[in-house]
Design an enzyme around this catalytic site. Structure first.
Site, PDB file in Angstrom:
ATOM      1  N   GLN A 148       0.836  -1.198   0.000  1.00  0.00           N
ATOM      2  CA  GLN A 148       0.000   0.000   0.000  1.00  0.00           C
ATOM      3  C   GLN A 148       0.871   1.249   0.000  1.00  0.00           C
ATOM      4  OE1 GLN A 148      -1.551   1.284   3.834  1.00  0.00           O
ATOM      5  NE2 GLN A 148      -3.622   1.315   3.003  1.00  0.00           N
ATOM      6  N   TYR A 166       0.561   4.913   0.625  1.00  0.00           N
ATOM      7  CA  TYR A 166      -0.260   6.045   1.075  1.00  0.00           C
ATOM      8  C   TYR A 166       0.637   7.168   1.609  1.00  0.00           C
ATOM      9  CZ  TYR A 166      -4.890   3.775   0.912  1.00  0.00           C
ATOM     10  OH  TYR A 166      -6.047   3.197   0.527  1.00  0.00           O
ATOM     11  N   SER A 204       4.293  -1.187   3.736  1.00  0.00           N
ATOM     12  CA  SER A 204       4.536  -2.476   4.399  1.00  0.00           C
ATOM     13  C   SER A 204       5.057  -3.500   3.405  1.00  0.00           C
ATOM     14  CB  SER A 204       3.241  -3.030   4.994  1.00  0.00           C
ATOM     15  OG  SER A 204       2.663  -2.099   5.849  1.00  0.00           O
ATOM     16  N   GLU A 222      -9.052  -0.821   7.288  1.00  0.00           N
ATOM     17  CA  GLU A 222      -7.799  -0.995   8.018  1.00  0.00           C
ATOM     18  C   GLU A 222      -8.023  -0.740   9.506  1.00  0.00           C
ATOM     19  OE1 GLU A 222      -3.174   0.602   7.803  1.00  0.00           O
ATOM     20  OE2 GLU A 222      -4.728   1.620   6.661  1.00  0.00           O
TER      21      GLU A 222
END
Lengths: 378, 386, 378, 386
Positions: free
Chosen positions: B131, B133, B166, B248
């Site tokens: 991801q 972000y 991650s 999440e």
């Protein structure tokens, strides 16, 4: 008794402050950690401590030391804490010296010069379980010829594997749980039957587990009185608790200063985050907690230096309050740093690790709160 | 026997028949978990077999439609499936950000083509996702992100930097927030998917205070992303991201609930006789922990029936993560000097201490506690002000 | 078991909400307080409770009641708490009914009709010291002819002086500290040898201290089994603890709503104070605490209604968590109201007083945290 | 023997000789305290004699100069005097806002004439004072006050309303913040003194949640105040008020320190055998309380030697009052249902409960905890922003 530093103490603070900042800042800790140093500290730095006079602060003048008190030792400890400087100062120059003051001249003459010169390291072999309960000591010391034979195990012996001598608290009489019947021994690192296993702890120090398998010592090895070790041990504990509390005031203050600086720089949502009222209130609260901890520690040091029996109570107040405040400081520190606070690259996490290790040293917050209650009759 | 009861019997038998014995023991650590992906090395035949059998039956994503690689189970059936998995102590066949995060977003915002293309790959664990972000300058303030995708007709050219991605160094593809309009703060962000092997993508692991490196810095240097790899509308990626953040948060908020033991103090009972104040702290914690367990249950019941406030997952995330941090502080206290060890076999290389440090990120990642409280105050409590 | 209300429960909540708001709002409490009412509640209101069907919620259908459960009783209690409505509902319709369900038909027939009609009030004579310790009951009941003779004293008997009957927990065997050997008795308010001293409590209720000086009761007065009173008492305690926790959810929510409204209106420094981030964060945190308390209570009610043995644990979780959350709510409430929060004219102080009294009822936060620990084996 | 030691001997003998036995027992309640003033009714001859003897010797205000009615003691002597008073369990001869608040302000800001006129009256307890600061619309935001004094040449005509005026219904004079310039928020306030019997002054007691009414609303309707009754410069009353607030905060912050017992738990020791978690709460509180006691000592030492930050009293006020509230919450918990009684002889008419409720004002009066934290963050920690 004044709750402010006198001129000499202020000068000592300034020199300890400058010394740690230039010779043993956090980068120094990183260096020794990253080189995977098996001592967890620098012997050169320890010598520099001696040159600065730090190592002999608590050694009586008659024995060649400076004959100063716990306020002065605490001043050095606070700067150690603020910079996370790794050193044997707390174990050797505070706790061990406090024990050796009760020893006979021969033993003092044997160990004090090395401490004064920054050449000797002494380990404190006290704990036998994961939590601190000194009255429960069970390691057995039996009479054997002219001396004693020691059998049992110890843990959380900070710098034990680097020590020249270990002060071992043992039971010569009575049962675990009794304060009578304890005896302190000076055990040489090379004694037959002594084995050690050292492990790095979360704060990058080294702590040893000891096994004593019929270690023989002569009667000269006894520090203080046989079966009367509790008297000396109490003094060691008061000094170690107050001393570690002073170091925690340094750790908490160091973490707080880092964090407050960060609050004044980091921008989010178009504003410096230190402008956010919720963070301001938490910062102000934290500051108050650290200030209270500082006062509690100073009070305990005063009582120790005055030989006031209230030192017993205030050593626990100091360790508990410093534990609470320092823990708050490192938790708020990591949280307020946000993501980067989680990275090894930033220092704030190292403060959190040191807090955790110091918190366990000679009794945690909860042990000492319990002790405060007991000393107050409930 | 009701339909659900017969489903339970059936699924229990299926797990019994298909789950290898080795997959019914807890994972021995992070390395022992199945993450799938192009470069994944299975730790054992059992691990591989278990993933393949589950994927075959659609049970890596039991509630997804069958055409997307799922088993098409109803919510009630899914719950039963999870209960039976827990009952059998069966490991999750596949850990995957694709399942937990991207999948739900694709199901809601993806085109039919995207669903058919990506979802079955995710379900089978063929593609490992990460991801993109956060950026160095935009942590809590996510919409201030600067990574820019320049419009080149049939593709964008992306430049910029992400942080806290991650396992980016292990991922095959990324779902990534990219600014596609510099004028419009919120409605100028698009949600793009691209392959991590695209030229110009590099990653650098970040070492954490726990000593582990689950996160990376990720750099984009003229990365070409075809236009069909956008999810949702151009410049409306923030809607997708918000939807995902909600998922999440739910996930992270579950942490305080404690999958295993109900009582923290109960796990240390032998040590507490001499520790009256620590015992008291654990007792007060257990009150919170048990209350939170009930609360999570209520939240799930309300969420599923549409009764929960849309911003409620922010509150759950705040409570759950703060509680989990508190839990690990108490674990460290109960473990005393044993748990201080960092490099020793006895301490499993400091597992307790590393776990404790890891929890400190709970209240930062996926939205800080401070942002959660802001959102709760404004959206749920309707407090005034900016 | 669902952790949301079903349709019937939602309807009951709406009607209880409207009823308390119109018939027994905070102004109603003030009225009875200021008239120095010796009951501390309105008998007329109690009749209205009966007309609404509230008084018989927990009474079995076979006995003429509604045969509903603790979720439904809790719905009424929450609205009572939100409005600080004074009534004998908790003691009579929850705790006493739970006890009388274990009584024989004669006793049920004697008391249920009056409760259903809102004419009967029952007091719970349990506590013998300032803190809650039911297993320590020492009030003596000796065999005497066909019946028993009761001697000892009780305190914190809420509405005791207005009660028609008192359920007295007494010791027929064993020693204080044992759960075996307890027996429950239904003692008439006019029994010879029974004296009472009532005092207004901080929340404007009335609580009595009882002296039993050789009070004679027949064998018919026993509720449940002789020496086996603990079984019934446990049910009463679970019901009373969960019930008072539900009322506290109402008290805490009522105080919170008042406070949040105030935050949206009051201006200082040219801004509505609800704009200040520090207050917003505290408000959001408080909301979360109240929400957790609500969930814990609902869980305990569910377990009670399902006759699940985990009700024992969750009654304590609920009472402790509701105590923590409600206490936070009233403290934040008074503080956030500022000066006017300290005045009798504003309602927030009344919420603080009710919280304090409910907190002590059948075990405070600390008692129940201890119980959670014990039930978990530590 | 040092000078201080001989002073100690001397003052001990003086107290021994002059303090009536009855004045060596604790006051039985608020009504039993000597407040002085024109309308004060002494509760006993002993109370009257003790006040007169102390006033004669300057010992109601031991550290004030002799010409102002004091004894001119040095700080060290004053400390010894207070120790000896405590040692003899001697009551304070006079409670007075004149001594605690107005006096220090007059000593710093008053004209020579004002000092000579007002201070001896205060020292002798002849005039009882009240403080007119807060207004209904300006609680924490004190400078927004609206009470206005219109300039009429040799006097002002004051109109407006004050709130939280302590014992205004019993006071002889008021020291009062009045706006004398509507244009200038901070530098438009003056510090005026006037007689409460001046036509146009009325008071109305406010009933508190404790059931007591120590505060009033005070109304001014065309109240004439002569110009010479201003303290400090025109429109610079905020300086005087700030100085006074500092004093008030020091006073209130002392509350957490606990004059009597060092240990709260120690006072309930018999009850705690069966209350392990309450015992733990008390133990944790005692850590705080003993730490705060040391902290107060350090603060006084630093304050006296000029080492304390000028805004530090705000921090002391915050900590001390929050701790005192916590103390009384625990007292109520330890007292259980005994302390719930509100109207009974046994409970001394609910003294414990009323005391507990009273403490809730600690963190509001004299500056709320929120304002204290704002001040500490900005002035001591130098945090940025408005």
């Amino acid at each position: 008794m004044a709750m402010t530093y006198n001129e000499d103490q202020s000068m000592l603070r300034d020199s300890a402050h400058d010394f740690m900042k230039s010779e043993a800042p956090v980068a120094h800790l990183r260096k020794y950690r990253d080189m995977d140093c098996k001592d967890g500290f620098s012997h050169d730095l320890w010598k520099q401590f001696a040159e600065m006079g730090f190592t002999g602060i608590l050694i009586p003048e008659a024995d060649g030391g400076l004959g100063m008190g716990h306020i002065e030792a605490g001043i050095v400890l606070e700067e150690i804490g603020r910079n996370l400087s790794p050193s044997p100062f707390l174990s050797t120059s505070v706790v061990a010296v406090e024990a050796l003051k009760a020893a006979d001249k021969a033993m003092r003459d044997r160990w004090f010069p090395g401490i004064l010169a920054g050449e000797t390291v002494i380990g404190i072999a006290l704990e036998e379980g994961k939590k601190h309960h000194p009255e429960k000591i069970a390691l057995k010391a039996e009479r054997s010829g002219n001396g004693f034979k020691l059998s049992g195990s110890k843990q959380f012996v900070v710098q034990g594997s680097s020590a020249d001598m270990l002060i071992v608290a043992a039971r010569t009489a009575g049962a675990a749980g009794e304060t009578d019947g304890l005896t302190l021994f000076a055990v040489d690192k090379d004694a037959a039957g002594l084995s050690m296993e050292a492990a790095r702890t979360v704060d990058s120090a080294m702590a040893a587990r000891l096994d004593l398998n019929g270690v023989e010592v002569t009667a000269d090895a006894v520090i203080g009185d046989v079966n009367g070790g509790w008297a000396v041990l109490s003094k060691m504990l008061n000094a170690g608790r107050t001393g570690s509390a002073a170091e925690m005031v340094g750790v908490g203050t160091g973490a707080m200063d880092l964090t407050f600086d960060y609050l004044k720089q980091r921008k989010q949502f178009g504003r410096v985050i230190g402008e956010f009222q919720a963070l301001q209130h938490r910062a102000a609260h934290l500051y108050g907690e650290m200030e209270m901890a500082r006062s509690a520690v100073l009070k305990a040091q005063n009582f120790l230096d005055d030989d006031d029996p209230r030192a017993e109570l205030y050593a626990s107040v100091a360790k508990a309050k410093a534990g609470l405040a320092c823990n708050l400081s490192v938790r708020e520190g990591v949280q307020m740093h946000g993501g980067i606070g989680m990275t090894d690259e930033y220092d704030i996490g190292l403060y959190m690790k040191r807090d955790r290790a110091l918190s366990e040293f000679m009794g945690d917050i909860y042990f000492h709160a319990d002790r405060v209650a007991k000393l107050n009759g409930y | 026997m009701s339909d659900l009861e017969s489903f339970r019997t059936e699924i229990r038998a299926w797990i019994e028949a298909n789950c290898p014995a080795e997959m019914r023991t807890p994972a021995r650590g992070d390395d022992d978990v199945c993450w799938g992906g192009r470069n994944f090395v299975f730790q054992s035949d059992a691990q591989k077999a278990w993933l393949e059998r589950c994927a075959e039956a659609g049970l890596t994503v039991p509630d997804w439609p069958k055409e997307c690689g799922g088993a098409g189970l109803s919510p009630a059936e899914t719950k039963i499936f999870r209960q039976e998995m827990a009952r059998a102590s069966a490991r999750s066949p596949l850990n995957s950000f694709g399942i937990w995060m991207l999948g739900p977003a694709l199901l809601k915002f993806g085109s039919e083509e995207q669903k058919r293309h990506y979802l079955p790959q995710i379900a089978r664990g063929e593609i490992r996702w990460c991801q993109g972000y956060s950026e160095p300058g935009s942590g809590s303030d996510l919409v201030s992100l600067q990574t820019f995708g320049q419009d080149k007709g049939d593709h964008w050219v992306v430049n910029g930097q992400k942080i806290w991605t991650s396992y980016a160094d292990k991922a095959d593809w990324i779902f990534c927030l990219v600014r596609t309009d510099k004028e419009n703060k919120y409605q100028g962000i698009s949600f793009l998917l691209f392959d991590m092997t695209t030229p110009g993508v590099t990653t650098k692991p970040i070492k954490l205070i726990s000593g582990n490196s689950p996160f990376c810095e990720t750099f984009f240097d003229n990365v070409v992303v075809p236009k069909h790899q956008i999810v949702g509308e151009l410049n409306r990626g923030w809607d997708v991201a918000k939807y995902l953040l909600g998922h999440e948060r739910e996930m992270i908020s579950g942490m305080g609930g404690d999958g295993g033991t109900a009582s923290l103090g109960g796990g240390f009972k032998d040590a507490l006789g001499d520790e009256p104040i620590l015992r008291a702290q654990l007792a007060m914690f257990d009150v919170e922990s048990l209350a939170f367990r009930a609360h999570s249950e209520r939240f799930m019941d309300e969420w599923k029936t549409g009764k929960a406030h849309p911003a409620y997952s922010n509150l759950m995330k705040y409570i759950g993560t703060e509680l989990n941090k508190k839990r690990h502080e108490l674990v460290m206290a109960a473990g005393g000097s044993d748990y201080l060890e960092w490099e020793s076999k006895r301490s499993n290389e400091g597992k307790r201490a590393r776990d404790w440090l890891r929890t400190k990120a709970n209240s930062i990642e996926g939205g800080t506690s401070e942002v959660m409280l802001n959102v709760v105050a404004k959206r749920i409590l309707d407090m005034p002000g900016a």
